[in-house]
Design a protein around this motif. Structure first.
Motif, mmCIF file in Angstrom:
data_model
loop_
_atom_site.group_PDB
_atom_site.id
_atom_site.type_symbol
_atom_site.label_atom_id
_atom_site.label_comp_id
_atom_site.label_asym_id
_atom_site.label_seq_id
_atom_site.Cartn_x
_atom_site.Cartn_y
_atom_site.Cartn_z
ATOM 1 N N PHE A 183 50.207 -35.903 -43.274
ATOM 2 C CA PHE A 183 48.687 -35.658 -43.618
ATOM 3 C C PHE A 183 48.123 -37.130 -43.652
ATOM 4 C CE2 PHE A 183 45.936 -37.188 -47.336
ATOM 5 C CZ PHE A 183 45.109 -36.135 -47.173
ATOM 6 N N VAL A 184 48.773 -38.430 -44.044
ATOM 7 C CA VAL A 184 48.668 -39.841 -43.649
ATOM 8 C C VAL A 184 48.294 -40.188 -41.795
ATOM 9 C CG1 VAL A 184 49.522 -42.039 -43.069
ATOM 10 C CG2 VAL A 184 49.570 -40.460 -45.068
ATOM 11 N N LEU A 185 48.231 -39.276 -40.789
ATOM 12 C CA LEU A 185 47.827 -40.136 -40.179
ATOM 13 C C LEU A 185 47.207 -39.018 -39.334
ATOM 14 C CD1 LEU A 185 51.888 -39.434 -37.694
ATOM 15 C CD2 LEU A 185 49.951 -41.497 -37.661
ATOM 16 N N ALA A 186 46.996 -37.679 -40.416
ATOM 17 C CA ALA A 186 45.662 -36.717 -39.500
ATOM 18 C C ALA A 186 44.002 -37.243 -40.494
ATOM 19 C CB ALA A 186 46.186 -35.218 -39.481
ATOM 20 N N ARG A 187 44.522 -37.455 -41.578
ATOM 21 C CA ARG A 187 43.389 -37.558 -42.451
ATOM 22 C C ARG A 187 43.131 -38.702 -43.018
ATOM 23 N NH1 ARG A 187 42.972 -33.343 -39.989
ATOM 24 N NH2 ARG A 187 43.116 -31.547 -40.879
ATOM 25 N N THR A 188 43.736 -39.328 -42.610
ATOM 26 C CA THR A 188 43.606 -41.325 -44.150
ATOM 27 C C THR A 188 43.110 -42.342 -43.083
ATOM 28 O OG1 THR A 188 45.456 -41.915 -43.807
ATOM 29 C CG2 THR A 188 45.401 -40.222 -45.476
ATOM 30 N N ARG A 189 42.597 -42.998 -43.265
ATOM 31 C CA ARG A 189 42.102 -44.219 -42.574
ATOM 32 C C ARG A 189 42.976 -44.484 -42.067
ATOM 33 N NH1 ARG A 189 38.293 -49.381 -44.693
ATOM 34 N NH2 ARG A 189 40.030 -48.862 -46.205
ATOM 35 N N PHE A 190 44.270 -44.849 -42.568
ATOM 36 C CA PHE A 190 45.421 -45.973 -42.295
ATOM 37 C C PHE A 190 45.849 -45.475 -41.111
ATOM 38 C CE2 PHE A 190 49.524 -45.683 -43.040
ATOM 39 C CZ PHE A 190 50.370 -47.108 -41.957
ATOM 40 N N GLY A 191 46.461 -43.709 -40.991
ATOM 41 C CA GLY A 191 46.624 -43.336 -40.038
ATOM 42 C C GLY A 191 45.879 -43.406 -38.828
ATOM 43 N N ALA A 204 41.726 -52.385 -30.949
ATOM 44 C CA ALA A 204 41.439 -51.535 -32.631
ATOM 45 C C ALA A 204 41.328 -52.953 -33.311
ATOM 46 C CB ALA A 204 42.874 -51.107 -32.898
ATOM 47 N N ARG A 205 41.764 -54.301 -32.407
ATOM 48 C CA ARG A 205 41.755 -56.062 -33.387
ATOM 49 C C ARG A 205 39.757 -55.958 -33.227
ATOM 50 N NH1 ARG A 205 40.903 -60.476 -33.485
ATOM 51 N NH2 ARG A 205 40.780 -60.464 -30.259
ATOM 52 N N LEU A 206 39.558 -55.399 -32.183
ATOM 53 C CA LEU A 206 38.400 -55.786 -31.681
ATOM 54 C C LEU A 206 36.915 -54.819 -32.159
ATOM 55 C CD1 LEU A 206 37.709 -56.791 -27.731
ATOM 56 C CD2 LEU A 206 37.391 -58.469 -29.964
ATOM 57 N N SER A 207 38.095 -53.699 -32.407
ATOM 58 C CA SER A 207 36.444 -52.151 -34.018
ATOM 59 C C SER A 207 36.899 -52.600 -35.070
ATOM 60 C CB SER A 207 37.467 -50.871 -33.525
ATOM 61 O OG SER A 207 37.774 -50.483 -31.831
ATOM 62 N N GLY A 208 37.762 -53.684 -35.374
ATOM 63 C CA GLY A 208 38.206 -53.915 -36.898
ATOM 64 C C GLY A 208 39.276 -54.245 -37.911
ATOM 65 N N VAL A 209 39.907 -53.566 -36.979
ATOM 66 C CA VAL A 209 41.348 -53.253 -37.287
ATOM 67 C C VAL A 209 42.409 -54.246 -37.985
ATOM 68 C CG1 VAL A 209 43.514 -51.183 -37.264
ATOM 69 C CG2 VAL A 209 41.603 -50.466 -36.847
ATOM 70 N N ARG A 210 42.446 -54.576 -39.315
ATOM 71 C CA ARG A 210 43.265 -55.345 -39.183
ATOM 72 C C ARG A 210 45.211 -55.398 -39.207
ATOM 73 N NH1 ARG A 210 40.784 -57.074 -45.127
ATOM 74 N NH2 ARG A 210 41.868 -59.247 -44.650
ATOM 75 N N ASN A 211 44.897 -55.756 -37.617
ATOM 76 C CA ASN A 211 46.123 -54.831 -37.071
ATOM 77 C C ASN A 211 47.456 -54.959 -38.309
ATOM 78 O OD1 ASN A 211 44.606 -54.073 -35.555
ATOM 79 N ND2 ASN A 211 45.431 -54.830 -33.643
ATOM 80 N N ASP A 212 47.915 -56.743 -38.039
ATOM 81 C CA ASP A 212 48.949 -56.650 -38.549
ATOM 82 C C ASP A 212 49.457 -56.092 -39.887
ATOM 83 O OD1 ASP A 212 48.911 -58.754 -36.782
ATOM 84 O OD2 ASP A 212 48.774 -60.328 -38.120
ATOM 85 N N ARG A 213 47.999 -55.970 -41.135
ATOM 86 C CA ARG A 213 48.195 -55.362 -42.240
ATOM 87 C C ARG A 213 48.814 -54.074 -41.802
ATOM 88 N NH1 ARG A 213 43.836 -55.755 -46.511
ATOM 89 N NH2 ARG A 213 44.318 -58.343 -46.442
ATOM 90 N N VAL A 214 48.135 -53.107 -40.624
ATOM 91 C CA VAL A 214 48.447 -51.609 -40.159
ATOM 92 C C VAL A 214 49.768 -51.652 -40.313
ATOM 93 C CG1 VAL A 214 48.005 -49.925 -39.425
ATOM 94 C CG2 VAL A 214 45.628 -50.849 -39.791
ATOM 95 N N LEU A 215 50.439 -53.217 -38.852
ATOM 96 C CA LEU A 215 52.014 -52.180 -38.645
ATOM 97 C C LEU A 215 52.546 -52.819 -40.542
ATOM 98 C CD1 LEU A 215 51.919 -53.746 -35.375
ATOM 99 C CD2 LEU A 215 52.534 -51.611 -35.888
#
Lengths: 324, 327
Positions: A183-191, A204-215
């Motif tokens: 569910f997390v991978l398919a349906r959530t923003r974090f996924g 990902a970083r340039l698209s505004g994802v906070r890579n470090d937090r996600v990892l």
């Protein structure tokens, strides 16, 4: 080696389920000729128990690998978790909840450390998690010679041995955890962010994802899964076991299950369903060997060959570039 | 996927290149000072010589591991290879002196063959080296237990064991010089020559940037495979010394792979490849052994060795990566 041959856009490779069916069919045939029964209730139950332990770790491993990272400290986290669980419980049902919470907290802290090392200190994931694993190994080796603590009887009865028909409660727990991860991978923003980070961190970083937090989150979740596996093993064994994680080869086997399930080691592609298929495949091979009474050492040789061969088959198809 | 690093101006006093041996020499000197404070006669020839002899195997393994790591890979099979070699040697020699030399030859061939398989599976089949070599680890340990039914058989001859535990006696000035030290010096010389050869230079290029190396005409897969072969050979020589020094057991090589990797990292070799020297790697191993000796003299439990190794790996890798991005 760097030529990419991307898989079709499908989420998971069904190959592993075909391999699982073929393995079970071939295994059934060989075991039957040998005079045994592969699909008897005790065999299925023990197969599902093996799958539950490995599966919990492998689901967590799937998350970090999709994110382009890796966790080789899981084996030590598992050993440590069995000890924290059993020693905190000390045989009393009253301490069940505090013990489980403490175990998960300790696991999460280790995952957090792994995550910080990989993101903030920018240590290669393999090195970072092996380093953390060695730290834990030293602690385990110097503190424990053998089993310690006693798991609460209520937990042993429920998670350890209770089952619904032929399906152990622990396997249901695995299905629940896997479902949540799916569910997390398919349906959530974090996924979605995690998949993006694993696919191409820069984009990902340039698209505004906070890579470090996600990892870091992925690493915490992975360590939590390893902690759950530790709690499960403590409930099976009735005590804490300082070597159970390494002797069970949970580090290498969880990575193998993930790769067998079609998740790319380079990250960005894969899913939990495939991983469960990989886990069932490894557990089935184990069950077949047990039915055939294969020598334990020979089994280990075959395990090594299978893991390398399995990764080789998938590497030829999916390897973009070795992770380091 | 590695990002080129903007090199900082070198520090004023230690004008060390990245991967130079100056930092490790400083650490080694500091540890030796601490050691002599605690154990004043440690640097006296007899104890120093036997310390160097004891440290020879891990220094050899670090030298072998250097070639693999500088090419951008890992060899996690060396510990199990040492165990397998020692057990195989004991069973094949079976206390029969005439078999010593043929078996030594066989061990070297065995080490090279394991390295060759590691290398080919990694390069030709595209399996990440940590999986290849961990798989090899399982296979070697399982096979060696299987072959000996769970307990080591046979025995080593005195002729075999002398490399690990005998010494030239009554040498002027230093007293006794262990054979192991001479083996070490010979192999170290060879290793340095090897890094100066075309092979050694190519390997650095391969580890630094495989694509560029490939385009400049280096056969990346061949260079990497050779590196694994060198590591396997180093493990064979280390196994001969370890078998001689501490005898036959299934624990002979346990954990040595992490010792070797820690030593290499400590010696300033960049994990991921492309930077570092074999001299640094060997000094790293010597420093690690000095640290363990120090821990021993201060009464620290030997079981904490792996914690020390883990901490060293993390520190050595995390600190420089503030300067360079390796991810």
């Amino acid at each position: 080696m760097s030529t990419a041959l991307p898989l079709p856009a499908g989420r998971t490779a069904p190959g592993v389920f075909v391999a699982l069916a073929l393995t079970l069919a071939a295994g059934w045939l060989i075991v039957t000729i040998d005079g045994g029964r592969l699909f008897s209730q005790p065999t299925i139950v023990s197969l599902l128990h093996v799958a539950a332990g490995l599966g919990l770790v492998a689901v967590g491993q799937t998350l970090v690998i999709i994110g382009g990272s890796l966790d080789l400290s899981v084996a030590y986290v598992i050993s440590l978790s069995t000890l924290v669980t059993a020693q905190t419980m000390a045989g009393s049902d009253g301490a069940l909840l505090p013990a489980v919470s403490l175990t998960l907290a300790v696991s999460a802290a280790i995952g957090f450390l792994n995550g910080l090392l990989v993101t903030k200190a920018r240590v290669n994931a393999f090195i970072a998690t092996v380093g953390v694993g060695l730290l834990l190994k030293g602690f385990l080796d110097s503190g424990y010679d053998g089993p310690a603590g006693e798991t609460a009887p209520a937990l042993v009865r429920s998670l350890g041995y209770q089952r619904v028909g032929p399906v152990p409660v622990s396997f249901l727990l695995l299905l629940a955890v896997a479902g949540a991860a799916w569910f997390v991978l398919a349906r959530t923003r974090f996924g979605h962010h995690l998949i993006a980070v694993g696919g191409d961190p820069e984009v990902a970083r340039l698209s505004g994802v906070r890579n470090d937090r996600v990892l870091v989150t992925a690493h915490v979740l992975c360590a939590l899964c390893a902690g759950l596996a530790g709690i499960y093993l403590a409930s099976r064994l009735g005590s804490g076991a300082p070597r159970v994680g390494t002797e069970g080869l949970y580090d290498l086997e969880s990575v193998a299950a993930v790769v067998l399930g079609g998740t790319a080691l380079a990250g960005g592609r894969g899913g939990v369903a495939g991983t469960i298929g990989g886990v069932l495949l490894l557990a089935s091979i184990d069950a077949i060997f047990n039915q055939l009474d294969v020598d334990a050492f020979f089994k280990q040789v075959i395990r090594g060959v299978i893991i390398v061969a399995a990764v080789a088959v998938y590497a030829r198809r999916t390897l973009r570039k070795a992770a380091f | 996927m590695r990002i080129a690093e903007g090199r900082r101006p070198p520090a004023r006093i230690l004008r060390s290149r990245p991967g130079g041996v100056v930092p490790i020499l400083v650490i080694l000197a500091a540890l030796l000072v601490l050691l002599t404070i605690r154990q004043p006669d440690f640097l006296a020839p007899p104890s120093l010589m036997s310390f160097l002899g004891r440290s020879a195997p891990i220094i050899l393994l670090a030298a072998g591991q250097y070639f693999v790591i500088v090419s951008g890979e890992f060899d996690l099979s060396v510990g199990s290879l040492v165990t397998a070699q020692v057990v195989v040697a004991a069973r094949l020699i079976d206390s029969e002196p005439s078999r010593t030399w043929p078996v030594i030859g066989l061990l070297l061939a065995f080490g090279a063959a394991v390295g060759l398989v590691n290398g080919l599976v990694t390069t030709r089949l595209g399996v990440p080296s940590f999986i290849t070599t961990l798989g090899m680890f399982l296979i070697l340990v399982g096979a060696v237990y299987l072959w000996s039914d769970g307990a080591p058989k046979g025995g080593l001859t005195e002729e075999f064991r002398r490399f690990g535990r005998r010494a030239f006696e009554d040498v002027p000035l230093v007293g006794r010089v262990p054979y192991a030290l001479l083996v070490l010096l010979a192999v170290a010389g060879l290793a340095v020559l090897l890094t100066r050869s075309d092979f050694g230079r190519n390997l650095l290029a391969v580890g630094g940037n495989p694509r560029t190396a490939e385009l400049s005409g280096v056969r990346v897969w061949r260079a990497k495979t050779m590196a694994f072969v060198v590591s396997g050979l180093a493990a064979a020589v280390a196994a001969i010394l370890i078998g001689g020094y501490s005898g036959v057991s299934f624990q002979a090589g346990a954990g040595l792979e992490f010792g070797a990797i820690t030593a290499v990292v400590l010696g300033g070799v960049a994990l991921g490849g492309g930077r570092g020297s074999v001299a640094g790697a060997m000094l790293g191993a010597l420093t690690l052994e000095t640290l363990f000796a120090l821990m021993n003299f201060y009464g620290v439990s030997g079981a904490l060795k792996s914690t020390a190794q883990g901490a060293i790996i993390l520190l050595a890798v995390a600190v420089p990566s503030v300067r360079s991005s390796s991810r």
